[in-house]
Design a protein around this motif. Structure first.
Motif, PDB file in Angstrom:
ATOM      1  N   SER A  41      37.915  14.539  56.939  1.00 39.88           N
ATOM      2  CA  SER A  41      38.347  15.425  58.199  1.00 39.88           C
ATOM      3  C   SER A  41      38.965  14.520  59.057  1.00 39.88           C
ATOM      4  O   SER A  41      39.407  15.343  59.950  1.00 39.88           O
ATOM      5  CB  SER A  41      37.144  16.065  58.662  1.00 39.88           C
ATOM      6  OG  SER A  41      36.273  15.006  59.213  1.00 39.88           O
ATOM      7  N   GLU A  42      39.264  13.218  58.951  1.00 33.18           N
ATOM      8  CA  GLU A  42      39.889  12.664  60.069  1.00 33.18           C
ATOM      9  C   GLU A  42      41.444  13.072  60.129  1.00 33.18           C
ATOM     10  O   GLU A  42      42.104  13.445  59.166  1.00 33.18           O
ATOM     11  CB  GLU A  42      40.049  11.290  59.386  1.00 33.18           C
ATOM     12  CG  GLU A  42      38.680  10.352  59.716  1.00 33.18           C
ATOM     13  CD  GLU A  42      37.776  10.634  58.530  1.00 33.18           C
ATOM     14  OE1 GLU A  42      36.640  10.251  58.670  1.00 33.18           O
ATOM     15  OE2 GLU A  42      38.417  11.273  57.549  1.00 33.18           O
ATOM     16  N   ALA A  43      42.117  12.768  61.343  1.00 28.58           N
ATOM     17  CA  ALA A  43      43.361  13.318  61.561  1.00 28.58           C
ATOM     18  C   ALA A  43      44.516  12.550  60.631  1.00 28.58           C
ATOM     19  O   ALA A  43      45.685  13.085  60.539  1.00 28.58           O
ATOM     20  CB  ALA A  43      43.612  13.206  62.995  1.00 28.58           C
ATOM     21  N   ARG A  44      43.989  11.382  60.339  1.00 29.50           N
ATOM     22  CA  ARG A  44      45.156  10.630  59.388  1.00 29.50           C
ATOM     23  C   ARG A  44      44.037   9.490  58.541  1.00 29.50           C
ATOM     24  O   ARG A  44      43.157   9.327  58.934  1.00 29.50           O
ATOM     25  CB  ARG A  44      46.193   9.696  60.487  1.00 29.50           C
ATOM     26  CG  ARG A  44      45.398   8.564  61.234  1.00 29.50           C
ATOM     27  CD  ARG A  44      46.340   8.081  62.034  1.00 29.50           C
ATOM     28  NE  ARG A  44      45.527   6.697  62.957  1.00 29.50           N
ATOM     29  CZ  ARG A  44      46.279   5.951  63.676  1.00 29.50           C
ATOM     30  NH1 ARG A  44      47.495   6.169  63.949  1.00 29.50           N
ATOM     31  NH2 ARG A  44      45.530   5.139  64.085  1.00 29.50           N
ATOM     32  N   ASP A  84      42.782 -17.604  54.989  1.00 29.79           N
ATOM     33  CA  ASP A  84      43.835 -17.278  54.098  1.00 29.79           C
ATOM     34  C   ASP A  84      44.322 -15.906  54.047  1.00 29.79           C
ATOM     35  O   ASP A  84      44.713 -15.573  52.523  1.00 29.79           O
ATOM     36  CB  ASP A  84      43.325 -17.755  52.600  1.00 29.79           C
ATOM     37  CG  ASP A  84      42.967 -19.426  52.741  1.00 29.79           C
ATOM     38  OD1 ASP A  84      43.629 -20.094  53.643  1.00 29.79           O
ATOM     39  OD2 ASP A  84      42.207 -19.691  52.154  1.00 29.79           O
ATOM     40  N   ALA A  85      44.295 -15.179  54.833  1.00 32.69           N
ATOM     41  CA  ALA A  85      44.628 -13.695  54.760  1.00 32.69           C
ATOM     42  C   ALA A  85      46.267 -13.652  54.449  1.00 32.69           C
ATOM     43  O   ALA A  85      47.047 -14.394  55.096  1.00 32.69           O
ATOM     44  CB  ALA A  85      44.380 -12.857  56.185  1.00 32.69           C
ATOM     45  N   LEU A  86      46.477 -12.592  53.631  1.00 36.95           N
ATOM     46  CA  LEU A  86      47.741 -12.295  53.421  1.00 36.95           C
ATOM     47  C   LEU A  86      48.441 -11.350  54.390  1.00 36.95           C
ATOM     48  O   LEU A  86      47.595 -10.830  55.247  1.00 36.95           O
ATOM     49  CB  LEU A  86      48.013 -11.740  52.013  1.00 36.95           C
ATOM     50  CG  LEU A  86      47.196 -12.231  50.805  1.00 36.95           C
ATOM     51  CD1 LEU A  86      47.115 -11.424  49.699  1.00 36.95           C
ATOM     52  CD2 LEU A  86      48.149 -13.694  50.578  1.00 36.95           C
ATOM     53  N   THR A  87      49.788 -11.427  54.608  1.00 39.80           N
ATOM     54  CA  THR A  87      50.234 -10.211  55.450  1.00 39.80           C
ATOM     55  C   THR A  87      50.589  -8.902  54.657  1.00 39.80           C
ATOM     56  O   THR A  87      51.177  -9.221  53.425  1.00 39.80           O
ATOM     57  CB  THR A  87      51.698 -10.760  55.945  1.00 39.80           C
ATOM     58  OG1 THR A  87      51.530 -11.772  56.850  1.00 39.80           O
ATOM     59  CG2 THR A  87      52.279  -9.414  56.856  1.00 39.80           C
ATOM     60  N   PHE A  88      50.112  -7.819  55.055  1.00 39.39           N
ATOM     61  CA  PHE A  88      50.153  -6.794  54.430  1.00 39.39           C
ATOM     62  C   PHE A  88      51.174  -5.787  55.184  1.00 39.39           C
ATOM     63  O   PHE A  88      51.119  -5.508  56.450  1.00 39.39           O
ATOM     64  CB  PHE A  88      48.809  -5.921  54.484  1.00 39.39           C
ATOM     65  CG  PHE A  88      47.885  -6.605  53.518  1.00 39.39           C
ATOM     66  CD1 PHE A  88      47.713  -6.417  52.174  1.00 39.39           C
ATOM     67  CD2 PHE A  88      46.975  -7.903  54.256  1.00 39.39           C
ATOM     68  CE1 PHE A  88      46.621  -7.207  51.451  1.00 39.39           C
ATOM     69  CE2 PHE A  88      46.116  -8.430  53.489  1.00 39.39           C
ATOM     70  CZ  PHE A  88      46.082  -8.323  52.051  1.00 39.39           C
ATOM     71  N   ASP A  89      51.571  -4.626  54.453  1.00 40.82           N
ATOM     72  CA  ASP A  89      52.262  -3.504  55.090  1.00 40.82           C
ATOM     73  C   ASP A  89      51.316  -2.532  55.413  1.00 40.82           C
ATOM     74  O   ASP A  89      50.175  -2.234  54.686  1.00 40.82           O
ATOM     75  CB  ASP A  89      53.169  -2.707  53.995  1.00 40.82           C
ATOM     76  CG  ASP A  89      54.428  -3.450  53.770  1.00 40.82           C
ATOM     77  OD1 ASP A  89      54.842  -4.274  54.482  1.00 40.82           O
ATOM     78  OD2 ASP A  89      55.228  -3.089  52.944  1.00 40.82           O
ATOM     79  N   VAL A  90      51.330  -2.037  56.766  1.00 41.56           N
ATOM     80  CA  VAL A  90      50.473  -0.861  57.207  1.00 41.56           C
ATOM     81  C   VAL A  90      51.102   0.564  56.850  1.00 41.56           C
ATOM     82  O   VAL A  90      52.126   0.637  57.430  1.00 41.56           O
ATOM     83  CB  VAL A  90      50.158  -1.226  58.698  1.00 41.56           C
ATOM     84  CG1 VAL A  90      49.309   0.062  59.129  1.00 41.56           C
ATOM     85  CG2 VAL A  90      49.565  -2.416  59.263  1.00 41.56           C
ATOM     86  N   LEU A  91      50.224   1.206  55.947  1.00 49.13           N
ATOM     87  CA  LEU A  91      50.761   2.327  55.695  1.00 49.13           C
ATOM     88  C   LEU A  91      49.870   3.444  56.369  1.00 49.13           C
ATOM     89  O   LEU A  91      48.842   3.237  56.425  1.00 49.13           O
ATOM     90  CB  LEU A  91      50.766   2.733  54.157  1.00 49.13           C
ATOM     91  CG  LEU A  91      51.486   1.869  53.272  1.00 49.13           C
ATOM     92  CD1 LEU A  91      51.520   2.159  51.903  1.00 49.13           C
ATOM     93  CD2 LEU A  91      52.982   1.520  53.673  1.00 49.13           C
ATOM     94  N   VAL A  92      50.494   4.839  56.764  1.00 51.11           N
ATOM     95  CA  VAL A  92      49.640   5.945  57.209  1.00 51.11           C
ATOM     96  C   VAL A  92      50.061   7.035  56.448  1.00 51.11           C
ATOM     97  O   VAL A  92      51.209   7.453  56.059  1.00 51.11           O
ATOM     98  CB  VAL A  92      49.935   5.906  58.634  1.00 51.11           C
ATOM     99  CG1 VAL A  92      49.571   7.149  59.208  1.00 51.11           C
ATOM    100  CG2 VAL A  92      49.604   4.661  59.557  1.00 51.11           C
ATOM    101  N   ARG A  93      49.286   8.125  56.405  1.00 51.21           N
ATOM    102  CA  ARG A  93      49.169   9.320  55.775  1.00 51.21           C
ATOM    103  C   ARG A  93      48.764  10.302  56.702  1.00 51.21           C
ATOM    104  O   ARG A  93      47.589  10.130  57.034  1.00 51.21           O
ATOM    105  CB  ARG A  93      48.920   9.460  54.390  1.00 51.21           C
ATOM    106  CG  ARG A  93      49.003  10.776  53.588  1.00 51.21           C
ATOM    107  CD  ARG A  93      48.532  10.471  52.227  1.00 51.21           C
ATOM    108  NE  ARG A  93      48.693  11.838  51.554  1.00 51.21           N
ATOM    109  CZ  ARG A  93      47.615  12.827  51.183  1.00 51.21           C
ATOM    110  NH1 ARG A  93      46.547  12.469  51.623  1.00 51.21           N
ATOM    111  NH2 ARG A  93      48.041  13.698  50.619  1.00 51.21           N
ATOM    112  N   ILE A  94      49.522  11.402  57.016  1.00 51.27           N
ATOM    113  CA  ILE A  94      48.922  12.488  57.766  1.00 51.27           C
ATOM    114  C   ILE A  94      48.823  13.869  56.957  1.00 51.27           C
ATOM    115  O   ILE A  94      49.870  14.134  56.443  1.00 51.27           O
ATOM    116  CB  ILE A  94      49.753  12.663  59.082  1.00 51.27           C
ATOM    117  CG1 ILE A  94      49.826  11.462  60.202  1.00 51.27           C
ATOM    118  CG2 ILE A  94      49.122  13.996  59.783  1.00 51.27           C
ATOM    119  CD1 ILE A  94      50.474  11.524  61.147  1.00 51.27           C
ATOM    120  N   PRO A  95      47.510  14.295  56.832  1.00 49.41           N
ATOM    121  CA  PRO A  95      47.476  15.377  55.928  1.00 49.41           C
ATOM    122  C   PRO A  95      48.120  16.530  56.249  1.00 49.41           C
ATOM    123  O   PRO A  95      48.373  16.873  57.523  1.00 49.41           O
ATOM    124  CB  PRO A  95      45.957  15.756  55.891  1.00 49.41           C
ATOM    125  CG  PRO A  95      45.336  14.593  56.640  1.00 49.41           C
ATOM    126  CD  PRO A  95      46.399  13.854  57.416  1.00 49.41           C
TER     127      PRO A  95
END
Length: 178
Positions: free
Chosen positions: A131-134, A167-178
């Motif tokens: 039920s979250e907004a995104r 040792d973390a990698l760099t990630f792309d941050v993706l978002v989806r809004i229903p």
């Protein structure tokens, strides 16, 4: 989708009963990706995630075997999920209240079962119950298959993030809004 594929939702307590299966599938999926994807690291990571309020897992079973799973949790106001976010990020992007954002943390399908719609089925099933907004997720920039799938499912890149773990990698941050 595959005939005979069964999707099932699990709470953290239920997931503990199949923990070794979850870890074994993770290790199979990432077997060639280096020490960052070690069993010890993943067990610690999964244990921390399973402690989150409203953590939810969906498994895919076929022929009596675990062939895939997805899990995530809502981001609390005290979340560290956004630690290491790269600027620029939209104003207020990292503000959380426990109901705004669902973090999709893992989506795995056994290599022998890929390209059959299992990832999409898991993805759609889990997010349909939220039920979250995104929703948000982190994906490696070099994971072309995942990037392509997520874009086809309505996800968009907002910025990048390098978590604070060793040792973390760099990630792309993706978002989806229903």
């Amino acid at each position: 989708m595959i005939e005979g594929l069964h999707l099932r939702h699990h709470s953290a307590d239920e997931a503990k009963m199949i923990l070794d299966q979850l870890v074994n599938l993770y290790l199979e999926v990432y077997r060639d990706d280096g020490e960052f994807y070690s069993e010890d690291r993943y067990r610690r990571h999964l244990d921390l995630h399973m402690q989150r309020v409203e953590w939810e897992l969906v498994t895919a079973m076929a022929d009596g075997s675990l062939v895939g799973y997805i899990y995530g949790f809502p981001l609390s106001p005290q979340t560290r999920w956004w630690d290491g976010i790269h600027e620029p990020a939209p104003h207020g992007f990292t503000d959380e209240d426990g109901k705004r954002t669902f973090a999709l943390s893992e989506l795995l399908v056994h290599p022998d079962w890929r390209r059959q719609g299992i990832a999409a089925a898991l993805h759609n099933d889990l997010l349909a119950s939220r039920s979250e907004a995104r929703a948000t997720l982190l994906v490696r920039p070099d994971n072309v298959d995942a990037q392509t799938a997520y874009r086809s499912w309505g996800w968009s890149k907002v910025t990048e993030l390098r978590p604070g773990w060793e040792d973390a990698l760099t990630f792309d941050v993706l978002v989806r809004i229903p």
